[in-house]
Write a protein that holds these residues in place. Structure first.
Motif, PDB file in Angstrom:
ATOM      1  N   SER A  75       0.823  -1.216   0.000  1.00 53.86           N
ATOM      2  CA  SER A  75       0.000   0.000   0.000  1.00 53.86           C
ATOM      3  C   SER A  75       0.856   1.265   0.000  1.00 53.86           C
ATOM      4  N   SER A  76       2.105   1.119   0.450  1.00 52.12           N
ATOM      5  CA  SER A  76       2.943   2.331   0.444  1.00 52.12           C
ATOM      6  C   SER A  76       3.642   2.530  -0.905  1.00 52.12           C
ATOM      7  N   MET A  77       3.504   1.516  -1.825  1.00 47.78           N
ATOM      8  CA  MET A  77       4.145   1.676  -3.133  1.00 47.78           C
ATOM      9  C   MET A  77       3.383   2.697  -3.963  1.00 47.78           C
ATOM     10  N   PRO A  78       4.101   3.475  -4.798  1.00 45.89           N
ATOM     11  CA  PRO A  78       3.373   4.459  -5.616  1.00 45.89           C
ATOM     12  C   PRO A  78       2.478   3.715  -6.619  1.00 45.89           C
ATOM     13  N   THR A  79       1.333   4.270  -6.874  1.00 46.44           N
ATOM     14  CA  THR A  79       0.456   3.620  -7.866  1.00 46.44           C
ATOM     15  C   THR A  79       0.683   4.280  -9.226  1.00 46.44           C
ATOM     16  N   PHE A  80       0.721   3.440 -10.225  1.00 52.93           N
ATOM     17  CA  PHE A  80       0.929   3.957 -11.582  1.00 52.93           C
ATOM     18  C   PHE A  80      -0.406   3.920 -12.310  1.00 52.93           C
ATOM     19  N   ASN A  81      -0.678   5.021 -12.911  1.00 53.39           N
ATOM     20  CA  ASN A  81      -1.908   5.109 -13.655  1.00 53.39           C
ATOM     21  C   ASN A  81      -1.602   4.711 -15.100  1.00 53.39           C
ATOM     22  N   ASN A  82      -1.732   3.399 -15.362  1.00 49.41           N
ATOM     23  CA  ASN A  82      -1.364   2.928 -16.706  1.00 49.41           C
ATOM     24  C   ASN A  82      -2.454   3.210 -17.730  1.00 49.41           C
ATOM     25  N   VAL A  83      -2.029   3.557 -18.898  1.00 54.56           N
ATOM     26  CA  VAL A  83      -2.990   3.761 -19.984  1.00 54.56           C
ATOM     27  C   VAL A  83      -2.522   2.960 -21.191  1.00 54.56           C
ATOM     28  N   SER A  84      -3.438   2.641 -22.060  1.00 55.69           N
ATOM     29  CA  SER A  84      -3.098   1.854 -23.241  1.00 55.69           C
ATOM     30  C   SER A  84      -2.814   2.795 -24.417  1.00 55.69           C
ATOM     31  N   VAL A  85      -1.712   2.519 -25.096  1.00 54.74           N
ATOM     32  CA  VAL A  85      -1.349   3.345 -26.253  1.00 54.74           C
ATOM     33  C   VAL A  85      -1.173   2.416 -27.448  1.00 54.74           C
ATOM     34  N   ASP A  86      -1.729   2.792 -28.584  1.00 57.11           N
ATOM     35  CA  ASP A  86      -1.587   1.965 -29.794  1.00 57.11           C
ATOM     36  C   ASP A  86      -0.462   2.511 -30.666  1.00 57.11           C
ATOM     37  N   THR A  87       0.297   1.587 -31.244  1.00 59.51           N
ATOM     38  CA  THR A  87       1.309   2.016 -32.216  1.00 59.51           C
ATOM     39  C   THR A  87       1.089   1.233 -33.505  1.00 59.51           C
ATOM     40  N   ASP A  88       1.491   1.820 -34.585  1.00 61.85           N
ATOM     41  CA  ASP A  88       1.380   1.138 -35.873  1.00 61.85           C
ATOM     42  C   ASP A  88       2.749   1.217 -36.536  1.00 61.85           C
ATOM     43  N   CYS A  89       3.443   0.075 -36.529  1.00 61.82           N
ATOM     44  CA  CYS A  89       4.833   0.066 -36.979  1.00 61.82           C
ATOM     45  C   CYS A  89       4.906  -0.689 -38.302  1.00 61.82           C
ATOM     46  N   THR A  90       5.736  -0.228 -39.201  1.00 62.08           N
ATOM     47  CA  THR A  90       5.836  -0.875 -40.519  1.00 62.08           C
ATOM     48  C   THR A  90       6.365  -2.305 -40.383  1.00 62.08           C
ATOM     49  N   ILE A  91       7.125  -2.570 -39.327  1.00 64.88           N
ATOM     50  CA  ILE A  91       7.690  -3.914 -39.162  1.00 64.88           C
ATOM     51  C   ILE A  91       6.765  -4.807 -38.335  1.00 64.88           C
ATOM     52  N   TRP A 117       0.170  -1.004 -26.088  1.00 60.00           N
ATOM     53  CA  TRP A 117       1.132  -1.054 -24.982  1.00 60.00           C
ATOM     54  C   TRP A 117       0.537  -0.378 -23.767  1.00 60.00           C
ATOM     55  N   LEU A 118       0.819  -0.970 -22.589  1.00 53.20           N
ATOM     56  CA  LEU A 118       0.411  -0.310 -21.346  1.00 53.20           C
ATOM     57  C   LEU A 118       1.580   0.540 -20.879  1.00 53.20           C
ATOM     58  N   VAL A 119       1.379   1.824 -20.809  1.00 53.26           N
ATOM     59  CA  VAL A 119       2.462   2.703 -20.341  1.00 53.26           C
ATOM     60  C   VAL A 119       1.912   3.590 -19.238  1.00 53.26           C
ATOM     61  N   THR A 120       2.789   4.187 -18.467  1.00 54.70           N
ATOM     62  CA  THR A 120       2.310   5.076 -17.411  1.00 54.70           C
ATOM     63  C   THR A 120       1.749   6.336 -18.070  1.00 54.70           C
ATOM     64  N   ALA A 121       0.852   6.982 -17.342  1.00 52.30           N
ATOM     65  CA  ALA A 121       0.221   8.191 -17.885  1.00 52.30           C
ATOM     66  C   ALA A 121       1.286   9.223 -18.233  1.00 52.30           C
ATOM     67  N   ALA A 122       2.315   9.295 -17.387  1.00 56.12           N
ATOM     68  CA  ALA A 122       3.359  10.296 -17.620  1.00 56.12           C
ATOM     69  C   ALA A 122       4.027  10.063 -18.974  1.00 56.12           C
ATOM     70  N   VAL A 123       4.316   8.771 -19.287  1.00 52.43           N
ATOM     71  CA  VAL A 123       4.967   8.454 -20.566  1.00 52.43           C
ATOM     72  C   VAL A 123       4.008   8.757 -21.719  1.00 52.43           C
ATOM     73  N   ALA A 124       2.740   8.375 -21.530  1.00 57.06           N
ATOM     74  CA  ALA A 124       1.764   8.607 -22.599  1.00 57.06           C
ATOM     75  C   ALA A 124       1.602  10.099 -22.854  1.00 57.06           C
ATOM     76  N   ASN A 125       1.553  10.886 -21.757  1.00 54.15           N
ATOM     77  CA  ASN A 125       1.361  12.338 -21.917  1.00 54.15           C
ATOM     78  C   ASN A 125       2.546  13.005 -22.597  1.00 54.15           C
ATOM     79  N   ALA A 126       3.729  12.408 -22.372  1.00 61.83           N
ATOM     80  CA  ALA A 126       4.923  12.991 -23.012  1.00 61.83           C
ATOM     81  C   ALA A 126       4.834  12.803 -24.536  1.00 61.83           C
ATOM     82  N   GLY A 127       3.946  11.907 -24.970  1.00 63.90           N
ATOM     83  CA  GLY A 127       3.707  11.708 -26.407  1.00 63.90           C
ATOM     84  C   GLY A 127       4.780  10.871 -27.062  1.00 63.90           C
TER      85      GLY A 127
END
Ligand code: ADP
Ligand code: MG
Ligand code: ZN
Length: 297
Positions: free
Chosen positions: A35-51, A57-67
């Motif tokens: 309970s003392s661990m920080p909680t991560f607000n994960n969000v799903s992000v879609d990528t479309d790669c030529t390969i 992908w599940l990434v933290t909100a901070a990473v997703a917001n950074a774009g």
């Protein structure tokens, strides 16, 4: 860690571990840690790669917001490639055929001694050497290191080669450090009936090295007949000539002065080298003399 302890305790259970109150206490501790661990607000992000196509992908909100979330499979492949490059580079640095004290060495191992004027000059040389290594490529200057024995010519040449590998590594890079006399011996070894190599193939291979240091030119020539010495020079000259055609720089050290060296090598090789050459005269006292400890009894 826990697993080893727990499997041992299963064979020989300790009563206190089976005490429900104790187990409950442990769980409480675990709950409070979680309970003392920080909680991560994960969000799903879609990528479309030529390969790898469309991926989520599940990434933290901070990473997703950074774009700019990129295909993680590509990222893993890039990381694996970089790891591989790092280990290949380290392998090359460790495998060079140079005096062992220079294996993996860098400019931090170059001590600056002498008066202010000499220190300034050495600082210019070291700064040149680092810049040279950082921009090393086809068509860049040859280097001629001249001066008395013990002044650090071999060391400087090796430090430059190491720095080139660190800064300009690529997977097809080959680096050869050869004493001039060793080149002659290796060429002669190809003449042996048991050899599968030929002198021409040896010269071509050596000439194609991405980095080539020819150490101590002129050193092994004394004591030869004039004719044998001429032949040695011709073979060295053939390597210099071939590298000139390939626009590959050569780093040479010699105990001769620059003029003696040009005379020794003859016009053809000297002219080729001088088309694009940095001549570094190591005119300072021998490092061994400066740091040596000689006692007379
Ligand atoms: N500036 C320096 N700093 C540290 N060690 C040096 C320096 N110059 C030379 N040495 C050491 O002195 C010894 C002789 O140097 P070396 O490069 O073999 O000289 P040269 O090739 O000119 O005869 C080597 O052990 C080398 O590491
Ligand atoms: Mg030397
Ligand atoms: Zn991808």
């Amino acid at each position: 860690m826990n697993t080893a302890y727990e499997s041992a305790s299963l064979r020989n259970p300790k009563p206190e571990l089976l005490d429900p109150a104790h187990v409950a206490g442990r769980n409480n501790t675990l709950d409070s840690i979680i309970s003392s661990m920080p909680t991560f607000n994960n969000v799903s992000v879609d990528t479309d790669c030529t390969i790898h196509g469309q991926q989520s992908w599940l990434v933290t909100a901070a990473v997703a917001n950074a774009g700019n979330v990129q295909c993680q499979k590509c990222q893993w492949e890039r990381d694996a490639y970089q790891d591989k490059m790092r280990s290949m580079k380290a392998e090359l640095l460790a495998s060079l055929e140079m005096p062992s004290e220079h294996i993996n060495a860098d400019f931090s191992q170059w001590s600056v001694t002498g008066d202010n004027q000499l220190r300034e000059r050495i600082a210019i040389i070291v700064s040149f050497a680092k810049k040279y290594a950082a921009s090393y490529q086809k068509g860049c200057e040859n280097i001629l290191l001249t001066g008395n024995t013990g002044t650090g010519k071999t060391k400087l040449a090796c430090l430059i080669a190491n720095e080139i590998i660190r800064q300009r590594y690529h997977t097809r890079m080959t680096v050869a450090f050869k004493r001039s006399g060793q080149i002659q011996q290796e060429i002669k070894a190809t003449w042996d009936k048991s050899s599968n190599d030929s002198d021409a193939a040896y010269i071509e291979r050596l000439s194609r090295s991405t980095v080539l240091i020819i150490d101590e030119v002129g050193e092994a020539d004394t004591g030869y007949s004039d004719k044998a010495a001429d032949k040695d020079r011709e073979r060295l000259s053939a390597i210099i000539d071939r590298r000139y055609q390939l626009r590959l720089p050569t780093i040479i050290t010699t105990n001769m002065t620059a003029d003696e060296f040009y005379h020794h090598m003859g016009d053809r090789a000297s002219d080729r080298l001088r088309q694009n050459l940095v001549d570094i005269a190591c005119v300072w006292p021998s490092y061994r003399m400066l740091t040596g400890n000689v006692r007379s009894l």
